[in-house]
Design a protein around this motif. Sequence first.
Motif, short mmCIF file in Angstrom:
data_model
loop_
_atom_site.label_atom_id
_atom_site.label_comp_id
_atom_site.label_asym_id
_atom_site.label_seq_id
_atom_site.Cartn_x
_atom_site.Cartn_y
_atom_site.Cartn_z
N TRP A 176 -0.24 9.36 13.89
CA TRP A 176 -1.11 10.39 13.09
C TRP A 176 -0.96 8.76 12.12
CZ3 TRP A 176 -0.17 14.24 8.76
CH2 TRP A 176 -1.51 13.81 7.85
N SER A 177 -1.75 8.45 11.50
CA SER A 177 -1.38 6.96 10.41
C SER A 177 -1.61 7.60 9.31
CB SER A 177 -1.97 5.58 11.39
OG SER A 177 -3.44 5.83 11.01
N GLY A 178 -2.16 8.85 8.90
CA GLY A 178 -3.19 9.36 7.57
C GLY A 178 -1.91 8.74 6.52
N PRO A 179 -0.61 9.32 6.48
CA PRO A 179 0.20 8.89 5.57
C PRO A 179 0.31 7.83 5.11
CG PRO A 179 1.15 10.85 6.59
CD PRO A 179 -0.04 10.00 7.37
N HIS A 180 0.83 6.47 6.05
CA HIS A 180 0.39 5.35 6.00
C HIS A 180 -0.81 5.00 5.99
CE1 HIS A 180 -0.49 1.26 7.12
NE2 HIS A 180 1.40 0.72 7.08
N ASP A 181 -1.47 5.11 5.91
CA ASP A 181 -3.55 4.40 5.41
C ASP A 181 -3.38 4.40 3.73
OD1 ASP A 181 -3.23 3.03 8.27
OD2 ASP A 181 -5.48 4.78 8.91
N LEU A 182 -2.84 5.66 3.74
CA LEU A 182 -3.03 6.20 2.42
C LEU A 182 -2.55 5.08 1.74
CD1 LEU A 182 -3.94 8.00 -0.04
CD2 LEU A 182 -1.57 9.29 0.41
N VAL A 183 -1.61 5.63 1.95
CA VAL A 183 0.05 4.19 0.77
C VAL A 183 -1.07 2.61 1.17
CG1 VAL A 183 2.39 3.65 0.41
CG2 VAL A 183 1.81 6.09 1.08
N ASP A 184 -1.26 2.42 1.86
CA ASP A 184 -1.50 1.04 2.41
C ASP A 184 -2.76 0.63 1.43
OD1 ASP A 184 -1.12 -1.37 3.33
OD2 ASP A 184 -2.52 -1.20 5.48
N GLY A 185 -3.18 1.55 0.99
CA GLY A 185 -4.76 1.94 0.53
C GLY A 185 -4.82 1.58 -1.27
N LEU A 186 -3.55 1.96 -1.90
CA LEU A 186 -2.64 2.64 -3.24
C LEU A 186 -2.92 0.29 -3.58
CD1 LEU A 186 -1.28 5.39 -2.91
CD2 LEU A 186 -3.80 4.40 -3.29
N GLY A 187 -2.44 0.33 -4.53
CA GLY A 187 -2.13 -0.40 -5.82
C GLY A 187 -0.62 -0.05 -5.94
N TRP A 240 1.55 0.75 -8.75
CA TRP A 240 2.27 1.90 -9.22
C TRP A 240 1.36 2.41 -9.03
CZ3 TRP A 240 3.85 1.76 -14.09
CH2 TRP A 240 4.53 0.27 -14.83
N PRO A 241 0.20 2.95 -8.59
CA PRO A 241 -0.37 4.73 -7.32
C PRO A 241 1.33 4.56 -6.20
CG PRO A 241 -2.46 3.24 -8.06
CD PRO A 241 -1.30 2.34 -8.84
N THR A 242 1.39 3.13 -5.54
CA THR A 242 2.37 3.58 -4.45
C THR A 242 3.74 4.15 -4.41
OG1 THR A 242 1.01 1.88 -3.63
CG2 THR A 242 3.38 2.78 -2.61
N THR A 243 4.08 3.80 -6.31
CA THR A 243 5.20 4.41 -6.39
C THR A 243 4.99 5.13 -7.05
OG1 THR A 243 5.81 1.90 -7.31
CG2 THR A 243 6.83 4.49 -8.16
N GLY A 244 3.60 6.03 -7.36
CA GLY A 244 3.54 7.32 -7.66
C GLY A 244 3.39 8.22 -7.17
N VAL A 245 3.23 7.87 -5.38
CA VAL A 245 2.73 8.55 -4.24
C VAL A 245 4.28 9.12 -3.16
CG1 VAL A 245 1.86 8.70 -1.58
CG2 VAL A 245 0.66 8.36 -3.97
#
Length: 234
Positions: free
Chosen positions: A130-141, A143-148
């Motif tokens: 399930w690539s959901g979490p990876h896809d979420l992070v991959d689509g962020l900038g 700063w949001p990547t660090t926050g997540v």
Amino acid sequence: TEHVSGGVYLARMAAPALAALAATVVVLLVRFRGDLHAAVVGRRPPAQVDEPLRPGPLSVAATALAATLVLVLVLPHPAVWVLLVALVVTVLAVRRGLLDGGAVLRRLDLPVLLALLALSVTLGALARGWSGPHDLVDGLGRWPTTGVAALAAIVMNNLPASVLLSSGPVAHPRALLIGLNLGPNLFLTGSLAVYLWWRAAQRSGEAPAVGGYLGAGVPAAIAGMAAALLVLSG
């Protein structure tokens, strides 16, 4: 998510790491300025030592750190060798009487280690299907990547969080790394090292209050992540 040598990693992350360290030191100096002032004003001259200093736990730790640094910088896959160094140094320290073997095992908290390993393996298997979490992070900038990453670390610990979020290449791998490494300072659950320290402090009857930890950890984590990202952005 970036397959590079230890030397390349050091070159890329040295500036963000130093920026995070400097920001953390500033926050802690401000946070504990009263205690530091009292310690300086009330300090006493050091006691005279008649016997020569003998190698102790600090020298053992320094040797292990130096060996680990060399292995990480030289070898392409140093994890097993780093583990071997840790085991050898621990055994030598126990044999020399610098550490108590039973205390080492108690402080390792093996049930917690095994549970964390099981969770990491489970989430790793989940991430492959399930690539959901990876896809979420991959689509962020950045700063949001660090926050997540920081949020995931304090919710499930940074080891299983890293397995879940980095199952494939992401857009901002170094920002992800910053969140996974500095985000755990936000709360006790974020890092295995902090949890083991907390348990050891509890056993000795000196466990700090959660509020005190948050008072220092939250601003230090936020300042450290912001400083690292600003340097990384440049």
